[in-house]
Design an enzyme around this catalytic site. Sequence first.
Site, mmCIF file in Angstrom:
data_model
loop_
_atom_site.group_PDB
_atom_site.id
_atom_site.type_symbol
_atom_site.label_atom_id
_atom_site.label_comp_id
_atom_site.label_asym_id
_atom_site.label_seq_id
_atom_site.Cartn_x
_atom_site.Cartn_y
_atom_site.Cartn_z
ATOM 1 N N LYS A 305 -0.811 -31.673 -31.231
ATOM 2 C CA LYS A 305 -2.143 -32.157 -30.888
ATOM 3 C C LYS A 305 -2.222 -33.631 -31.282
ATOM 4 C CE LYS A 305 -4.320 -27.656 -31.691
ATOM 5 N NZ LYS A 305 -4.685 -27.341 -30.307
ATOM 6 N N ARG A 380 -2.074 -16.592 -28.322
ATOM 7 C CA ARG A 380 -1.748 -15.408 -27.522
ATOM 8 C C ARG A 380 -0.447 -14.759 -27.991
ATOM 9 N NH1 ARG A 380 -1.970 -19.207 -22.450
ATOM 10 N NH2 ARG A 380 -3.554 -19.986 -23.884
#
Length: 527
Positions: A305, A380
């Site tokens: 990020k 996920r």
Amino acid sequence: MKVQAQNGSAWIMEMATLGMLMLALIWAQSAQAVSQWSDYLNTEHRFEHRHIDGADVIVMVVPETSGAIMLPKMWQDETKNAVSAALEVAEFSGKQGQMVELLAPPGFYAKRLWVVGMGSELNRFDAEQLGATIAAKVTDKMSTVVVHARALSPSQIAAMAHGMDLRNYRFDRYKQTPKARPSYVTHWHGQDGEAAEAAYLATKPLAHGVFVARDIINLPGSDGYPAAIAELAERAVAPYGIKARVYGPEQVKAMGMGALYGVSQGSQHKAHLLVLEWHGGDKGEQPIAFVGKGNTFDTGGYNLKTSGDSIVRMQTDKAGGGAVIGAMMALAGEQVDFNVVGVVPLSHNLISGTATLPGDVLVAGDGTRIEVVNTDAEGRLILADGIWYARDKLNARAIADIATLTGSKVRALGTDYAAVFSDHPELLEAMKAAGDETGELVWQLPLGPYKGIIDSWLADIQNVGSPGAQAGARLLQHFAKDTPWIHLDIAGNAYATSAKGIHPAGGNGYGVRLLAEWAKRYAEKTQ
């Protein structure tokens, strides 16, 4: 507590007083729970009706009317005249959320008077919001608040008191000199003080669950790593009779949960799996399962990020896990009569020489090979093994997973709604009703067709695709297989920079109330 919907109303609650008193007794008997409660709030609610001279503020809750507001007969004429004039000037009609504040009205027996409108109807969430509005206005110089609430039912009074509690939470452990927490007593003058008190005490486990979830969200990444969150959860759930098991990194690896293990392999804080069980139903009854994303800090891994604004709040990536822990506390505290389990995969997504690389293939618990196209799509991966565990090891009859999963969800729905995905109408119906009841609203997004959205040439599936929110949901659906399953993407919902309504600034515990309400509604329909 039995919650029903009737004639389109989201809040018609039939509360058996005996049941409420039993719940209150259970709470009062738990010295640990009482001690933990005092760690969060310095406020107190009392429900006996007695006159109090010199209160800091009198709050008068009144219903909407087209005529003049009825004022108490025992008030002096000069007080009634002054208040009536103020209400007329403010064009006060009792609409929900209207408030008129008067300082030291002539002849009045309290320092302040707040006249608050409840509207023509007051559902549970609106009552909680009304309580939060009052709590937000009480200053640190006030010690006594009296609420005249004869227009409210005991359950509405309890909801207002619950809303005040939720707003009064503070996370101040990192401040050198914390600002004094709210510290006052609220006296409730209603029609049935005993019933109101019982109903309020029944909300305490729910509030406590929200508080714990907020703590989990707010803990910085270096303090709230997987083992620390597991330990915090074990302590929090202990007073409620919840069975807690924690699997460490080597056990996670030995069980074949390579997707969960792989996300943390670059960190000194390796993966853990937290499993919580409440046995309120028959032995052998299949449980309802929650699975919550507990990524305790997310750098994005090698897909780093790069925005300072995005990475600085990545301790909130464990909000789904916090919601599961809090919901388990709420349901166990309410002594629900069905079995429910919570599964929280805990990870720490950092970069090092041992971290998972883009293009690596991880093997999940069910044997599925997952190509990691993007290491920042890690939630996920850990949820995949959590869902597999709930389905395969706990034999869940239905699974709800919850996660701060995708930026796509925020772009699609913003922060007022959580996205919900499912092919099971009965799960969706219960979730939408639960959202309306609690104010944690959900909006269904489609799962399909999106054929081939997560196909991989290298492995069985890959961990990204487009549209992004649907790709995450479709991957999770793969691991639920034929078990009824519903997915909540709460990206953007779990944290706010400023206080609003029942939430103070910071982590808000979003999902605790929603999951607890959903499980009760779904269990009632399927038992």
